[in-house]
Motif scaffolding. Sequence first.
Motif, PDB file in Angstrom:
ATOM      1  N   LEU A  66       0.840  -1.182   0.000  1.00  0.00           N
ATOM      2  CA  LEU A  66       0.000   0.000   0.000  1.00  0.00           C
ATOM      3  C   LEU A  66       0.881   1.239   0.000  1.00  0.00           C
ATOM      4  CD1 LEU A  66      -2.666  -1.003   2.661  1.00  0.00           C
ATOM      5  CD2 LEU A  66      -2.888  -1.060   0.192  1.00  0.00           C
ATOM      6  N   PRO A  67       0.931   1.919  -1.131  1.00  0.00           N
ATOM      7  CA  PRO A  67       1.790   3.096  -1.187  1.00  0.00           C
ATOM      8  C   PRO A  67       1.368   4.175  -0.204  1.00  0.00           C
ATOM      9  CG  PRO A  67       0.392   2.972  -3.129  1.00  0.00           C
ATOM     10  CD  PRO A  67       0.186   1.708  -2.353  1.00  0.00           C
ATOM     11  N   ALA A  68       0.113   4.151   0.187  1.00  0.00           N
ATOM     12  CA  ALA A  68      -0.384   5.179   1.081  1.00  0.00           C
ATOM     13  C   ALA A  68      -0.496   4.681   2.519  1.00  0.00           C
ATOM     14  CB  ALA A  68      -1.724   5.689   0.573  1.00  0.00           C
ATOM     15  N   ALA A  69       0.139   3.543   2.827  1.00  0.00           N
ATOM     16  CA  ALA A  69       0.092   3.037   4.191  1.00  0.00           C
ATOM     17  C   ALA A  69       0.691   4.093   5.117  1.00  0.00           C
ATOM     18  CB  ALA A  69       0.860   1.727   4.299  1.00  0.00           C
ATOM     19  N   ILE A  70       0.027   4.327   6.237  1.00  0.00           N
ATOM     20  CA  ILE A  70       0.468   5.414   7.100  1.00  0.00           C
ATOM     21  C   ILE A  70       0.832   4.905   8.487  1.00  0.00           C
ATOM     22  CG2 ILE A  70      -0.770   7.223   5.880  1.00  0.00           C
ATOM     23  CD1 ILE A  70      -2.960   7.020   7.935  1.00  0.00           C
ATOM     24  N   SER A  71       1.807   5.539   9.061  1.00  0.00           N
ATOM     25  CA  SER A  71       2.223   5.209  10.414  1.00  0.00           C
ATOM     26  C   SER A  71       1.416   6.050  11.400  1.00  0.00           C
ATOM     27  CB  SER A  71       3.704   5.503  10.583  1.00  0.00           C
ATOM     28  OG  SER A  71       3.935   6.898  10.496  1.00  0.00           O
ATOM     29  N   GLU A  72       1.571   5.739  12.659  1.00  0.00           N
ATOM     30  CA  GLU A  72       0.879   6.523  13.685  1.00  0.00           C
ATOM     31  C   GLU A  72       1.349   7.973  13.652  1.00  0.00           C
ATOM     32  OE1 GLU A  72       0.835   4.894  17.616  1.00  0.00           O
ATOM     33  OE2 GLU A  72       0.514   2.868  16.847  1.00  0.00           O
ATOM     34  N   VAL A 109       2.423   9.718  11.010  1.00  0.00           N
ATOM     35  CA  VAL A 109       1.810  10.399   9.875  1.00  0.00           C
ATOM     36  C   VAL A 109       0.334  10.658  10.151  1.00  0.00           C
ATOM     37  CG1 VAL A 109       1.241  10.192   7.423  1.00  0.00           C
ATOM     38  CG2 VAL A 109       3.492   9.498   8.234  1.00  0.00           C
ATOM     39  N   LEU A 110      -0.334   9.678  10.752  1.00  0.00           N
ATOM     40  CA  LEU A 110      -1.731   9.851  11.123  1.00  0.00           C
ATOM     41  C   LEU A 110      -1.885  11.052  12.055  1.00  0.00           C
ATOM     42  CD1 LEU A 110      -4.675   8.926  11.232  1.00  0.00           C
ATOM     43  CD2 LEU A 110      -4.016   7.338  13.035  1.00  0.00           C
ATOM     44  N   GLY A 111      -0.972  11.162  13.021  1.00  0.00           N
ATOM     45  CA  GLY A 111      -0.995  12.308  13.934  1.00  0.00           C
ATOM     46  C   GLY A 111      -0.850  13.628  13.204  1.00  0.00           C
ATOM     47  N   LEU A 112       0.014  13.653  12.189  1.00  0.00           N
ATOM     48  CA  LEU A 112       0.191  14.887  11.407  1.00  0.00           C
ATOM     49  C   LEU A 112      -1.070  15.248  10.637  1.00  0.00           C
ATOM     50  CD1 LEU A 112       3.816  14.380  10.067  1.00  0.00           C
ATOM     51  CD2 LEU A 112       3.057  15.975  11.839  1.00  0.00           C
ATOM     52  N   PHE A 113      -1.741  14.238  10.062  1.00  0.00           N
ATOM     53  CA  PHE A 113      -3.000  14.509   9.364  1.00  0.00           C
ATOM     54  C   PHE A 113      -4.013  15.114  10.326  1.00  0.00           C
ATOM     55  CE2 PHE A 113      -1.790  11.345   6.043  1.00  0.00           C
ATOM     56  CZ  PHE A 113      -2.034  12.147   4.941  1.00  0.00           C
ATOM     57  N   LEU A 114      -4.107  14.526  11.513  1.00  0.00           N
ATOM     58  CA  LEU A 114      -5.072  15.028  12.488  1.00  0.00           C
ATOM     59  C   LEU A 114      -4.680  16.409  13.010  1.00  0.00           C
ATOM     60  CD1 LEU A 114      -5.759  11.731  14.445  1.00  0.00           C
ATOM     61  CD2 LEU A 114      -7.225  12.829  12.735  1.00  0.00           C
ATOM     62  N   GLU A 115      -3.381  16.615  13.219  1.00  0.00           N
ATOM     63  CA  GLU A 115      -2.901  17.908  13.702  1.00  0.00           C
ATOM     64  C   GLU A 115      -3.174  19.012  12.685  1.00  0.00           C
ATOM     65  OE1 GLU A 115       1.508  19.422  14.235  1.00  0.00           O
ATOM     66  OE2 GLU A 115       0.969  17.950  15.795  1.00  0.00           O
ATOM     67  N   ASP A 116      -2.998  18.694  11.404  1.00  0.00           N
ATOM     68  CA  ASP A 116      -3.222  19.677  10.338  1.00  0.00           C
ATOM     69  C   ASP A 116      -4.688  19.765   9.945  1.00  0.00           C
ATOM     70  OD1 ASP A 116      -0.535  20.209  10.288  1.00  0.00           O
ATOM     71  OD2 ASP A 116      -0.122  18.887   8.578  1.00  0.00           O
ATOM     72  N   ASN A 117      -5.522  18.926  10.570  1.00  0.00           N
ATOM     73  CA  ASN A 117      -6.945  18.880  10.249  1.00  0.00           C
ATOM     74  C   ASN A 117      -7.174  18.583   8.770  1.00  0.00           C
ATOM     75  OD1 ASN A 117      -9.567  18.887  11.172  1.00  0.00           O
ATOM     76  ND2 ASN A 117      -9.903  21.033  10.654  1.00  0.00           N
ATOM     77  N   ASP A 118      -6.313  17.705   8.205  1.00  0.00           N
ATOM     78  CA  ASP A 118      -6.392  17.331   6.794  1.00  0.00           C
ATOM     79  C   ASP A 118      -7.199  16.041   6.666  1.00  0.00           C
ATOM     80  OD1 ASP A 118      -6.037  17.181   4.111  1.00  0.00           O
ATOM     81  OD2 ASP A 118      -3.854  16.952   4.166  1.00  0.00           O
ATOM     82  N   ASP A 164      -9.736  15.253   4.704  1.00  0.00           N
ATOM     83  CA  ASP A 164     -10.044  14.774   3.357  1.00  0.00           C
ATOM     84  C   ASP A 164      -8.950  13.846   2.844  1.00  0.00           C
ATOM     85  OD1 ASP A 164     -12.484  16.068   3.193  1.00  0.00           O
ATOM     86  OD2 ASP A 164     -11.632  17.850   2.239  1.00  0.00           O
ATOM     87  N   ALA A 165      -7.697  14.221   3.032  1.00  0.00           N
ATOM     88  CA  ALA A 165      -6.583  13.379   2.587  1.00  0.00           C
ATOM     89  C   ALA A 165      -6.564  12.073   3.375  1.00  0.00           C
ATOM     90  CB  ALA A 165      -5.258  14.123   2.742  1.00  0.00           C
ATOM     91  N   LEU A 166      -6.811  12.153   4.661  1.00  0.00           N
ATOM     92  CA  LEU A 166      -6.848  10.955   5.502  1.00  0.00           C
ATOM     93  C   LEU A 166      -7.976  10.027   5.060  1.00  0.00           C
ATOM     94  CD1 LEU A 166      -5.799   9.361   7.897  1.00  0.00           C
ATOM     95  CD2 LEU A 166      -7.276  10.732   9.370  1.00  0.00           C
ATOM     96  N   THR A 167      -9.137  10.580   4.770  1.00  0.00           N
ATOM     97  CA  THR A 167     -10.266   9.789   4.286  1.00  0.00           C
ATOM     98  C   THR A 167      -9.919   9.097   2.978  1.00  0.00           C
ATOM     99  OG1 THR A 167     -11.855  11.243   5.365  1.00  0.00           O
ATOM    100  CG2 THR A 167     -12.695   9.872   3.584  1.00  0.00           C
TER     101      THR A 167
END
Length: 55
Positions: free
Chosen positions: A9-15, A17-26, A28-31
């Motif tokens: 999975l090229p888009a597999a994310i670590s904890e 990276v997940l934290g950064l998505f949540l911190e940036d309130n991004d 849509d990209a996380l979804t």
Amino acid sequence: MTVSRDLDLPAAISEEVLGLFLEDNDLDALTDILVQSLEEALRILRDEIRGDVLH
């Protein structure tokens, strides 16, 4: 049946990276990443089911 596959999975994310998505309130990209992961999982399951059916 035991399924042993390495998911590529090229888009597999670590904890982290997940934290950064949540911190940036991004959210849509996380979804998008989560949907892509679910679609890949469903594709693998379909392939496994088709492989078990012999006629």
